[in-house]
Motif scaffolding. Structure first.
Motif, PDB file in Angstrom:
ATOM      1  N   PRO A 275      15.810  17.214  38.919  1.00 50.17           N
ATOM      2  CA  PRO A 275      16.686  17.402  37.742  1.00 50.17           C
ATOM      3  C   PRO A 275      17.924  18.197  38.140  1.00 50.17           C
ATOM      4  CG  PRO A 275      14.213  18.253  37.736  1.00 50.17           C
ATOM      5  CD  PRO A 275      14.625  17.371  39.026  1.00 50.17           C
ATOM      6  N   ALA A 276      17.889  18.848  39.467  1.00 49.80           N
ATOM      7  CA  ALA A 276      19.391  19.264  39.865  1.00 49.80           C
ATOM      8  C   ALA A 276      20.410  18.343  39.849  1.00 49.80           C
ATOM      9  CB  ALA A 276      19.136  19.784  41.430  1.00 49.80           C
ATOM     10  N   SER A 277      20.176  17.011  39.885  1.00 51.87           N
ATOM     11  CA  SER A 277      21.132  16.331  39.808  1.00 51.87           C
ATOM     12  C   SER A 277      22.109  16.110  38.497  1.00 51.87           C
ATOM     13  CB  SER A 277      20.559  14.446  39.759  1.00 51.87           C
ATOM     14  OG  SER A 277      21.597  13.502  39.361  1.00 51.87           O
ATOM     15  N   ALA A 278      21.499  16.255  37.429  1.00 49.37           N
ATOM     16  CA  ALA A 278      22.155  16.663  36.021  1.00 49.37           C
ATOM     17  C   ALA A 278      22.871  17.764  36.210  1.00 49.37           C
ATOM     18  CB  ALA A 278      21.337  16.289  34.848  1.00 49.37           C
ATOM     19  N   LEU A 279      22.165  19.047  36.683  1.00 44.07           N
ATOM     20  CA  LEU A 279      22.946  20.129  36.589  1.00 44.07           C
ATOM     21  C   LEU A 279      23.933  20.318  37.382  1.00 44.07           C
ATOM     22  CD1 LEU A 279      22.476  23.321  36.021  1.00 44.07           C
ATOM     23  CD2 LEU A 279      21.067  23.243  38.171  1.00 44.07           C
ATOM     24  N   VAL A 280      24.129  19.819  38.695  1.00 45.42           N
ATOM     25  CA  VAL A 280      25.196  19.916  39.535  1.00 45.42           C
ATOM     26  C   VAL A 280      26.354  19.040  39.161  1.00 45.42           C
ATOM     27  CG1 VAL A 280      26.043  19.349  41.831  1.00 45.42           C
ATOM     28  CG2 VAL A 280      23.823  20.361  41.438  1.00 45.42           C
ATOM     29  N   LEU A 281      26.246  17.820  38.592  1.00 42.30           N
ATOM     30  CA  LEU A 281      27.190  17.115  37.904  1.00 42.30           C
ATOM     31  C   LEU A 281      27.640  17.854  36.659  1.00 42.30           C
ATOM     32  CD1 LEU A 281      25.461  13.733  37.869  1.00 42.30           C
ATOM     33  CD2 LEU A 281      27.365  14.025  39.056  1.00 42.30           C
ATOM     34  N   ARG A 282      26.842  18.392  35.816  1.00 42.59           N
ATOM     35  CA  ARG A 282      27.517  19.131  34.691  1.00 42.59           C
ATOM     36  C   ARG A 282      28.134  20.509  35.423  1.00 42.59           C
ATOM     37  NH1 ARG A 282      22.544  17.634  32.050  1.00 42.59           N
ATOM     38  NH2 ARG A 282      23.063  16.158  30.212  1.00 42.59           N
ATOM     39  N   GLN A 283      27.805  20.875  36.236  1.00 40.09           N
ATOM     40  CA  GLN A 283      28.612  22.087  36.663  1.00 40.09           C
ATOM     41  C   GLN A 283      29.714  21.663  37.502  1.00 40.09           C
ATOM     42  OE1 GLN A 283      26.203  24.565  39.439  1.00 40.09           O
ATOM     43  NE2 GLN A 283      27.825  25.996  39.681  1.00 40.09           N
ATOM     44  N   ALA A 284      29.773  20.551  38.183  1.00 37.79           N
ATOM     45  CA  ALA A 284      31.248  20.066  38.607  1.00 37.79           C
ATOM     46  C   ALA A 284      32.160  19.828  37.419  1.00 37.79           C
ATOM     47  CB  ALA A 284      31.120  18.733  39.484  1.00 37.79           C
ATOM     48  N   ALA A 285      31.546  18.943  36.428  1.00 35.67           N
ATOM     49  CA  ALA A 285      32.313  18.678  35.297  1.00 35.67           C
ATOM     50  C   ALA A 285      32.792  19.798  34.703  1.00 35.67           C
ATOM     51  CB  ALA A 285      31.298  17.739  34.419  1.00 35.67           C
ATOM     52  N   LEU A 286      32.122  21.124  34.186  1.00 41.89           N
ATOM     53  CA  LEU A 286      32.579  22.230  33.875  1.00 41.89           C
ATOM     54  C   LEU A 286      33.561  22.727  34.252  1.00 41.89           C
ATOM     55  CD1 LEU A 286      29.438  23.382  32.336  1.00 41.89           C
ATOM     56  CD2 LEU A 286      31.223  22.378  31.073  1.00 41.89           C
ATOM     57  N   ALA A 287      33.406  22.533  35.823  1.00 46.62           N
ATOM     58  CA  ALA A 287      34.650  23.263  36.663  1.00 46.62           C
ATOM     59  C   ALA A 287      35.923  22.536  36.626  1.00 46.62           C
ATOM     60  CB  ALA A 287      34.304  23.437  38.094  1.00 46.62           C
ATOM     61  N   LEU A 288      35.836  21.112  36.449  1.00 45.66           N
ATOM     62  CA  LEU A 288      37.029  20.274  35.965  1.00 45.66           C
ATOM     63  C   LEU A 288      37.603  20.778  34.782  1.00 45.66           C
ATOM     64  CD1 LEU A 288      38.882  18.017  36.785  1.00 45.66           C
ATOM     65  CD2 LEU A 288      37.366  16.767  36.012  1.00 45.66           C
ATOM     66  N   ALA A 289      36.674  20.806  33.613  1.00 41.29           N
ATOM     67  CA  ALA A 289      37.312  21.047  32.319  1.00 41.29           C
ATOM     68  C   ALA A 289      37.777  22.370  32.414  1.00 41.29           C
ATOM     69  CB  ALA A 289      36.022  21.043  31.250  1.00 41.29           C
ATOM     70  N   HIS A 290      37.265  23.607  33.006  1.00 39.92           N
ATOM     71  CA  HIS A 290      37.882  24.730  32.946  1.00 39.92           C
ATOM     72  C   HIS A 290      39.396  24.664  33.726  1.00 39.92           C
ATOM     73  CE1 HIS A 290      37.955  29.033  32.598  1.00 39.92           C
ATOM     74  NE2 HIS A 290      38.223  29.369  34.079  1.00 39.92           N
ATOM     75  N   HIS A 291      39.350  23.760  34.630  1.00 39.32           N
ATOM     76  CA  HIS A 291      40.843  23.732  35.284  1.00 39.32           C
ATOM     77  C   HIS A 291      41.909  23.254  34.236  1.00 39.32           C
ATOM     78  CE1 HIS A 291      43.971  22.748  37.921  1.00 39.32           C
ATOM     79  NE2 HIS A 291      44.041  21.238  37.583  1.00 39.32           N
ATOM     80  N   TRP A 292      41.382  22.213  33.523  1.00 40.18           N
ATOM     81  CA  TRP A 292      42.160  21.438  32.704  1.00 40.18           C
ATOM     82  C   TRP A 292      42.558  22.431  31.395  1.00 40.18           C
ATOM     83  CZ3 TRP A 292      38.956  16.339  32.892  1.00 40.18           C
ATOM     84  CH2 TRP A 292      39.564  15.780  33.889  1.00 40.18           C
ATOM     85  N   GLN A 293      41.776  23.097  30.821  1.00 43.34           N
ATOM     86  CA  GLN A 293      41.562  24.096  29.731  1.00 43.34           C
ATOM     87  C   GLN A 293      41.131  25.628  30.223  1.00 43.34           C
ATOM     88  OE1 GLN A 293      39.536  21.853  27.026  1.00 43.34           O
ATOM     89  NE2 GLN A 293      41.521  21.484  25.855  1.00 43.34           N
ATOM     90  N   PRO A 294      42.027  26.137  30.995  1.00 42.78           N
ATOM     91  CA  PRO A 294      41.370  27.636  31.831  1.00 42.78           C
ATOM     92  C   PRO A 294      40.817  28.478  30.493  1.00 42.78           C
ATOM     93  CG  PRO A 294      43.967  27.342  31.938  1.00 42.78           C
ATOM     94  CD  PRO A 294      43.246  26.096  31.444  1.00 42.78           C
ATOM     95  N   GLU A 295      41.279  28.609  29.570  1.00 49.20           N
ATOM     96  CA  GLU A 295      40.719  29.433  28.362  1.00 49.20           C
ATOM     97  C   GLU A 295      39.432  29.088  27.762  1.00 49.20           C
ATOM     98  OE1 GLU A 295      42.777  25.995  26.051  1.00 49.20           O
ATOM     99  OE2 GLU A 295      43.164  27.264  27.897  1.00 49.20           O
ATOM    100  N   ALA A 296      38.867  27.898  28.164  1.00 45.95           N
ATOM    101  CA  ALA A 296      37.955  27.306  27.796  1.00 45.95           C
ATOM    102  C   ALA A 296      36.612  28.082  28.359  1.00 45.95           C
ATOM    103  CB  ALA A 296      37.449  25.892  27.883  1.00 45.95           C
ATOM    104  N   PRO A 297      35.426  28.484  27.530  1.00 45.83           N
ATOM    105  CA  PRO A 297      34.323  28.912  28.172  1.00 45.83           C
ATOM    106  C   PRO A 297      33.654  28.072  29.179  1.00 45.83           C
ATOM    107  CG  PRO A 297      33.881  28.350  26.035  1.00 45.83           C
ATOM    108  CD  PRO A 297      35.367  28.341  26.147  1.00 45.83           C
ATOM    109  N   LEU A 298      33.009  28.585  30.290  1.00 46.83           N
ATOM    110  CA  LEU A 298      32.344  27.825  31.318  1.00 46.83           C
ATOM    111  C   LEU A 298      30.929  27.712  30.762  1.00 46.83           C
ATOM    112  CD1 LEU A 298      33.657  29.092  34.750  1.00 46.83           C
ATOM    113  CD2 LEU A 298      33.819  26.912  33.801  1.00 46.83           C
TER     114      LEU A 298
END
Length: 318
Positions: free
Chosen positions: A295-318
């Motif tokens: 299960p950690a597979s999906a969790l880590v991929l989402r965490q990496a993706a959210l870090a990327l999305a936050h970089h693109w839109q720093p005002e967005a909530p993590l």
């Protein structure tokens, strides 16, 4: 730290099936074994708004690409883009092996993911994979409007061998030989082809990736030992990492690559690069493509993706 129960189940299953270690196989046999295991290890892929197979010009002919647009996005919207380089030791893996992670990343980051089917060793040794990855990056930037992506919000990323290629592209972008990117996502990356760090002595048996398996991959990818010290093969050996884009670096505890991944994150920080470092002490190499058991597979991929999305839109909530 005990190994993750799901990861242990994968290792037990491989042993029960009698699958020989990769380094005892030919490269053709290794590719066939890897392809056969996908249906067993990977969950059903997520639906996305659009999937399209493409090609771009490469040094020795067309390079296959696959473009994913996140579910819920508008057809005409210019999305931020992650250029994704798949893992597999530069010998195995393709667009299909990482279809499921690419879909998850696209949806979780609400972006476009463009996966690259770069040339593989041993038929095409180093630097063929680097050259194809660079050609794909140049083409994506040049064709951003037709691809409906925002070239000002472009990242590179990959797992294992793909993390190696992503780190190299980030350095090349800093130096001006390819378009500069704004972020690098490095998932248990290979960063040093010398293969002499202490982790290689700790992980010698019982794992999917051991010291012998990793050296088998390196021998196929960079058969000339003296070239293994070039920074385009071993980005950890670059004189400086300063000026490369912000990074997300993930390492796994049961992995011969853990020391060089940790060292790369540390070097980034020391050289003034903003880095998010995630270490999973109980995980094995390649767990990101084993989500049916881990299960950690999906969790880590989402965490990496959210870090990327936050970089693109720093005002967005993590």
């Amino acid at each position: 730290m005990p190994i993750d129960p799901g990861a242990q189940r994968v290792l037990d299953l491989i042993r029960e099936m009698g699958r020989p270690p990769i380094h005892t196989l030919s490269h053709e046999e290794a590719r066939a074994a890897s392809a056969k295991s996908r249906a067993v290890l990977q969950p059903e892929p997520e639906a996305v708004a659009e999937v399209e197979d493409l090609t771009c010009p490469g040094p020795l002919g067309p390079i296959r690409l696959r473009r994913y647009r996140a579910a819920g996005t508008e057809a005409g919207e210019a999305l931020p883009c992650l250029l994704f380089l798949h893992g597999g030791g530069w010998v195995i893996g393709d667009l299909d092996s990482h279809d499921q992670p690419c879909r998850l990343l696209a949806n979780a980051a609400r972006c476009c993911v463009i996966a690259v089917d770069y040339r593989m060793a041993p038929e095409h040794p180093y630097p063929a994979a680097v050259e194809d990855s660079a050609a794909a990056l140049r083409w994506v930037v040049a064709n951003a409007a037709q691809l409906r992506i925002d070239a000002a919000r472009l990242a590179v990323g990959g797992d294992s061998a793909g993390g190696n290629l992503a780190a190299v592209l980030a350095l090349m972008g800093r130096d001006g030989s390819v378009p500069a990117v704004g972020y690098q996502m490095l998932l248990y990356p290979a960063t040093d082809m010398a293969a002499n760090r202490p982790a290689y002595e700790r992980f010698t048996e019982g794992l999917i990736l051991t010291d012998k398996t990793m050296r088998w991959f390196i021998d196929h990818y960079v058969p000339e030992p003296k070239r293994r010290y070039e920074w385009q093969a071993s980005p950890l050996r670059a004189n400086s990492l300063a000026g490369t884009p912000p990074a997300f670096v993930m390492t796994a505890g049961y992995d011969p690559l853990v020391d060089e991944g940790t060292a790369y994150a540390r070097r980034l920080e020391e050289d003034g690069v903003r880095v998010t470092y995630l270490h999973l002490a109980d995980q094995i190499h390649a767990f990101l493509t084993m989500g049916k058991f881990i299960p950690a597979s999906a969790l880590v991929l989402r965490q990496a993706a959210l870090a990327l999305a936050h970089h693109w839109q720093p005002e967005a909530p993590l």
